[in-house]
Write an enzyme that holds these catalytic residues in place. Sequence first.
Site, PDB file in Angstrom:
ATOM      1  N   GLY A  49       0.798  -1.213   0.000  1.00 21.96           N
ATOM      2  CA  GLY A  49       0.000   0.000   0.000  1.00 21.96           C
ATOM      3  C   GLY A  49       0.833   1.266   0.000  1.00 21.96           C
ATOM      4  O   GLY A  49       0.284   2.361   0.061  1.00 21.96           O
ATOM      5  N   CYS A  50       2.136   1.111  -0.053  1.00 20.08           N
ATOM      6  CA  CYS A  50       3.031   2.270  -0.095  1.00 20.08           C
ATOM      7  C   CYS A  50       3.563   2.420  -1.518  1.00 20.08           C
ATOM      8  O   CYS A  50       3.894   1.427  -2.162  1.00 20.08           O
ATOM      9  CB  CYS A  50       4.203   2.085   0.864  1.00 20.08           C
ATOM     10  SG  CYS A  50       3.714   1.987   2.586  1.00 20.08           S
ATOM     11  N   ALA A  51       3.650   3.650  -1.993  1.00 21.00           N
ATOM     12  CA  ALA A  51       4.209   3.891  -3.320  1.00 21.00           C
ATOM     13  C   ALA A  51       5.701   3.565  -3.332  1.00 21.00           C
ATOM     14  O   ALA A  51       6.243   3.102  -4.322  1.00 21.00           O
ATOM     15  CB  ALA A  51       3.981   5.341  -3.735  1.00 21.00           C
TER      16      ALA A  51
END
Length: 141
Positions: A49-51
């Site tokens: 969920g993190c870029a």
Amino acid sequence: MASPAFEEIAETFDFLDDWEDRYRHVIELGKALPALDDALKVPATKVEGCASQVWLMPRISGTGPGAVFDFEGASDAMIVQGLIALLHALYAGLTVAEVGAVDAKAEMGRLGLNEHLSSQRSNGLAAMVERIRKLAAEAAA
């Protein structure tokens, strides 16, 4: 409910006049974190969920709800490494039971982060908080 380390950061932010100074301070906090061993940068520690690439490794002392929570973390992005440092200051040293009671969004809001992070960074921060809460809840059980 914030740790003394986080309160110190919040006080420092009160003295920083503009967001660019705060941004630089967040990056400096990230640079001061100990490096995460590359052997710990594995799918099991990766935060989805993190870029950016983000890994969090729990370090829990004791058992049950009174166990003390800590973690190591790393990112390939400087600002995200700084966000990890902020979360470390917020959560490290709390019991696993206390971790769930922390309103991370409100605490980070005290630093002015909510309005200055891109939506991708905000989503990543939320994913890191969720992972921390999950790790603490598992340890408390």
